[in-house]
Enzyme design. Structure first.
Site, PDB file in Angstrom:
ATOM      1  N   CYS A   2       0.797  -1.236   0.000  1.00 59.35           N
ATOM      2  CA  CYS A   2       0.000   0.000   0.000  1.00 59.35           C
ATOM      3  C   CYS A   2       0.828   1.284   0.000  1.00 59.35           C
ATOM      4  CB  CYS A   2      -0.958   0.056   1.171  1.00 59.35           C
ATOM      5  SG  CYS A   2      -2.087  -1.315   1.262  1.00 59.35           S
ATOM      6  N   ARG A  29       3.510   0.505  -5.296  1.00 59.78           N
ATOM      7  CA  ARG A  29       3.239  -0.113  -3.991  1.00 59.78           C
ATOM      8  C   ARG A  29       1.867  -0.780  -3.919  1.00 59.78           C
ATOM      9  NH1 ARG A  29       6.769   1.679   0.019  1.00 59.78           N
ATOM     10  NH2 ARG A  29       5.362   0.826   1.556  1.00 59.78           N
ATOM     11  N   TRP A  72      -2.962  -2.317  -1.805  1.00 60.91           N
ATOM     12  CA  TRP A  72      -2.578  -3.678  -2.193  1.00 60.91           C
ATOM     13  C   TRP A  72      -3.279  -4.541  -1.156  1.00 60.91           C
ATOM     14  CZ3 TRP A  72      -0.312  -6.547  -5.866  1.00 60.91           C
ATOM     15  CH2 TRP A  72       0.138  -7.820  -5.516  1.00 60.91           C
ATOM     16  N   ASN A  96      -1.420   1.350   6.002  1.00 59.16           N
ATOM     17  CA  ASN A  96      -0.628   0.296   5.368  1.00 59.16           C
ATOM     18  C   ASN A  96      -0.239  -0.673   6.483  1.00 59.16           C
ATOM     19  OD1 ASN A  96       1.201  -1.237   3.902  1.00 59.16           O
ATOM     20  ND2 ASN A  96       2.803   0.334   3.923  1.00 59.16           N
ATOM     21  N   GLY A  97      -0.525  -1.954   6.327  1.00 57.54           N
ATOM     22  CA  GLY A  97      -0.189  -2.926   7.376  1.00 57.54           C
ATOM     23  C   GLY A  97      -1.372  -3.837   7.649  1.00 57.54           C
ATOM     24  N   GLU A 479      15.681 -23.289  -9.816  1.00 55.13           N
ATOM     25  CA  GLU A 479      15.326 -21.880  -9.634  1.00 55.13           C
ATOM     26  C   GLU A 479      16.555 -20.984  -9.818  1.00 55.13           C
ATOM     27  OE1 GLU A 479      12.879 -20.100  -9.701  1.00 55.13           O
ATOM     28  OE2 GLU A 479      13.236 -18.307  -8.527  1.00 55.13           O
ATOM     29  N   LYS A 483      16.755 -18.026 -12.611  1.00 49.33           N
ATOM     30  CA  LYS A 483      17.058 -16.622 -12.292  1.00 49.33           C
ATOM     31  C   LYS A 483      18.174 -16.115 -13.180  1.00 49.33           C
ATOM     32  CE  LYS A 483      14.266 -15.617 -10.651  1.00 49.33           C
ATOM     33  NZ  LYS A 483      13.141 -16.338 -10.225  1.00 49.33           N
ATOM     34  N   GLU A 486      17.056 -15.798 -16.976  1.00 47.56           N
ATOM     35  CA  GLU A 486      16.052 -14.803 -17.361  1.00 47.56           C
ATOM     36  C   GLU A 486      16.550 -13.366 -17.283  1.00 47.56           C
ATOM     37  OE1 GLU A 486      12.312 -14.610 -15.170  1.00 47.56           O
ATOM     38  OE2 GLU A 486      13.298 -15.283 -13.371  1.00 47.56           O
ATOM     39  N   HIS A 502      24.507 -39.117 -15.620  1.00 52.83           N
ATOM     40  CA  HIS A 502      23.641 -39.640 -16.678  1.00 52.83           C
ATOM     41  C   HIS A 502      23.663 -38.742 -17.913  1.00 52.83           C
ATOM     42  CE1 HIS A 502      22.110 -42.722 -14.017  1.00 52.83           C
ATOM     43  NE2 HIS A 502      22.079 -41.785 -13.076  1.00 52.83           N
ATOM     44  N   LYS A 601       5.780  -9.571 -16.541  1.00 54.61           N
ATOM     45  CA  LYS A 601       5.646  -9.980 -15.136  1.00 54.61           C
ATOM     46  C   LYS A 601       4.581 -11.058 -14.985  1.00 54.61           C
ATOM     47  CE  LYS A 601       6.350  -9.962 -10.742  1.00 54.61           C
ATOM     48  NZ  LYS A 601       7.407 -10.915 -10.347  1.00 54.61           N
TER      49      LYS A 601
END
Ligand code: M6R
Length: 606
Positions: A2, A29, A72, A96-97, A479, A483, A486, A502, A601
């Site tokens: 937020c 935000r 948010w 916010n929170g 992962e 990273k 990309e 193998h 995104k």
């Protein structure tokens, strides 16, 4: 996360214009709903971001002071009614929170005759201040009393119609910065909307409250003691301010990992009972006790989180789990029934392949659940039940903090489902205890981030990179490779360490480095053997090891140490160095890690 912005001034500026312009720089935000309030013109709220709000604000709307917000969502869907500002009588505020004890406060307030219009935890605070105002007859005193009753996190800006020039700000766990101008003052969640008006700012600390008028600003502790702190001069650009002083959102979001763990866990663990309390699963708890099989569906980073979840759930909850790429699941003929739970993992909650996999699950009669970060997103709405990550908006295209929060949510799922079955109280307690210890351990990992700048320089000419790991850290290797590829566009592969012989080991030579995850766990010895094999082929190896492991340093070209934790939780610590490595590697190549080529995104097409 937020965004908050508030203004009071006597220079003839129109508060509505100041606030709407300022909100634009806070849009990173939160962007699911927006709102504004001035004592002169009242409140306007809408789903959507600033452009939507502007459309709804009439030309004659104005004021000398006011508060504004971009949301948010955490509690309650992103609807107009749940958007901020929230009000009660003459009190209006933006927040916010998360107010954790909102249910018990609401109960008390209802008995005193308060009626609530939203599902938001924030509305409770407005009512609480109004309730105290009846007796205290002072805006400041009533606010202090209310804040002392609240448990959880807040960054707030509060306004009282009876004293329209005055603003109160307070901080507990969510950032608040004051802008100190000439004849005007500002409150914001970060300095970006303030900087074009004044460079003089004062950051509030937790437990501090500020009272602002156009001419004065006073900072108190909750205990009413006055705080004497001089404002500082910021020479940040607005963009630097949004990134909290970090060069890129990706780094800022990696650095948020400890806070994200706290937020995903908040209110969800009962450590002494070794249990997890997941409000979002309550309605389906009976069905969950009877499920015989879980299918996790996801894409990209979320899919790798799912693979780790499979290990957790099978080992500790004893439920058979399969993990499927959303893009595959929807095109084959999966066999499902009412005793199957399909769990979709998605940061955005909008990934089309994952969404279609959920729909396929529904069509076939499975119980559908979500582990989703974006509140009110399509997957969150279409699943039968679920758990929100509470990681805050993730702006960097490369997913980092969301992955950490997905693993925490999966660990909570594991405790929840495990304790419905055979998991002992002792095991539940051990996992809960270690989950609580993770933020401090993550801080330690992040404190060593400069090391990765060195490694990135050393290996900058590598054209290929291998990442290997076993068991819980096999998907972490995937992962780490994702990273790197990309954001730096070099060839990187993740492999199960046991698979090396193998095939992939044929590629290894002195120019083909490997990042090997070999923290102390049940497969440590096996990993050490694989590192020997790589060294025998002259492959450079960076090893991710457990603090205190001196032996491995003799074998490796470079070592990165992480603190010890439970094997099932080790991916949460181990992934962070890989994220940092990818970040500094891309940066070293002069690439912008926040804007990787060809990627979006959220992938809402096939
Ligand atoms: O929003 P979602 O979690 O559903 O997104 C899934 C993938 O598109 C996402 O994780 C993608 O792989 C990221 N770019 C990885 O960093």
């Amino acid at each position: 996360m937020c965004g908050i912005f508030a203004y009071t001034g006597q220079n003839g500026k129109d508060a509505a214009k100041v606030l709407l312009d300022g909100l634009v720089s806070l849009e990173y935000r939160g962007y699911d709903s927006a709102g504004i309030f001035t004592p002169e013109s009242g409140v306007i709220k809408t789903p959507g971001a600033v452009a939507e709000l502007r459309k709804r604000v009439p030309k004659k709307y104005s004021g000398k002071s006011g508060i504004a917000h971009l949301r948010w969502a955490t509690h309650g869907e992103p609807t107009k009614v749940n958007a901020h500002p929230h009000g009660s009588g003459a009190i209006w505020l933006v927040h916010n929170g998360i107010i954790e004890n909102f249910k018990e406060l609401k109960k008390k307030l209802v008995t005193k005759g308060h009626a609530f219009v939203s599902d938001s935890d924030t509305e409770i605070l407005a009512h609480l201040i109004e309730e105290h105002l009846k007796r205290e007859r002072s805006f400041e005193k009533a606010t202090l009393k209310a804040l002392k009753e609240v448990r959880g996190t807040y960054g707030v800006a509060i306004q009282y119609k009876g004293e329209p020039e005055k603003l109160i700000a307070a901080r507990m766990g969510s950032p608040i910065v004051l802008g100190i101008g000439k004849g005007e003052h500002f409150i914001a969640s970060d300095p970006s909307p303030i900087l074009k008006h004044t460079k003089k700012v004062l950051f509030l600390n937790d437990g501090e409250v500020a009272v602002l008028t156009p001419k004065s600003h006073t900072v108190y502790k909750l205990s009413k003691e006055i705080v004497h702190r001089m404002p500082e001069e910021l020479d940040w650009s607005a963009e630097e301010a949004q990134k909290g002083g970090y060069e890129h959102f990706m780094l800022k979001e990696i650095m948020e990992a400890p806070e994200v763990v706290v937020n995903t866990l908040r209110g969800r663990l009962i450590p002494e009972k070794g249990m997890a309390k997941l409000g979002g699963l309550e309605a389906v708890a009976k069905e969950l006790a009877n499920i015989e099989r879980i299918i996790i569906v996801a894409c990209g980073t979320a899919y790798y989180a799912g693979l780790i979840g499979e290990y957790m759930l099978e080992e500790f909850a004893g439920i058979p789990v399969e993990v499927e790429l959303g893009s595959e699941f929807r095109y084959r003929s999966p066999v499902l029934n009412q005793r199957t739970a399909v769990i979709a993992i998605s940061q955005s909650g909008e990934t089309l392949d994952t969404l279609e996999a959920v729909r396929e699950g529904k069509r076939k009669g499975a119980l559908t659940l979500g582990i989703v970060n974006a509140v009110g997103s399509t997957i969150a709405r279409e699943t039968d039940a679920g758990v929100y990550n509470h990681a805050g908006p993730e702006i960097g295209v490369a997913s980092t903090k969301a992955f950490v929060s997905q693993l925490i949510a999966l660990a909570l799922f594991t405790i929840f489902l495990g304790r419905q079955r055979e998991m002992s109280v002792k095991t539940g307690r051990e996992i809960a205890k270690e989950l609580k210890a993770l933020p401090k351990k993550l801080e330690k990992v992040l404190a060593g981030r400069k090391e990765f700048e060195k490694f990135a320089k050393k290996y900058k000419n590598a054209r290929d990179f291998l990442f290997i790991g076993r068991k819980y850290n096999n998907p972490v290797a995937f992962e780490g490779a994702l990273k790197l590829k990309e954001i730096s566009y070099i060839h990187a592969e993740g492999y199960g360490a046991g698979e090396m012989k193998h095939g992939p080991i044929a590629m290894i030579d002195k120019d083909f480095p490997t990042f090997a995850i070999a923290t102390k766990d049940s497969v440590y010895e096996k990993n050490v053997s694989n590192i020997h094999e790589l060294k025998a082929r002259k492959g450079p190896v960076i090893v991710l090891a457990t603090e205190g492991d001196k032996e491995i340093a003799k074998l490796a070209d470079d070592v990165v140490y992480v603190p010890k934790t439970l094997e099932m939780l080790s991916p949460i610590l181990n992934v962070v160095p890989l994220q940092l490595f990818a970040y500094y590697f891309a940066k070293g190549k002069g690439l912008n890690p926040d804007r990787p080529r060809n990627l979006a995104k959220s992938v809402t097409v096939e």
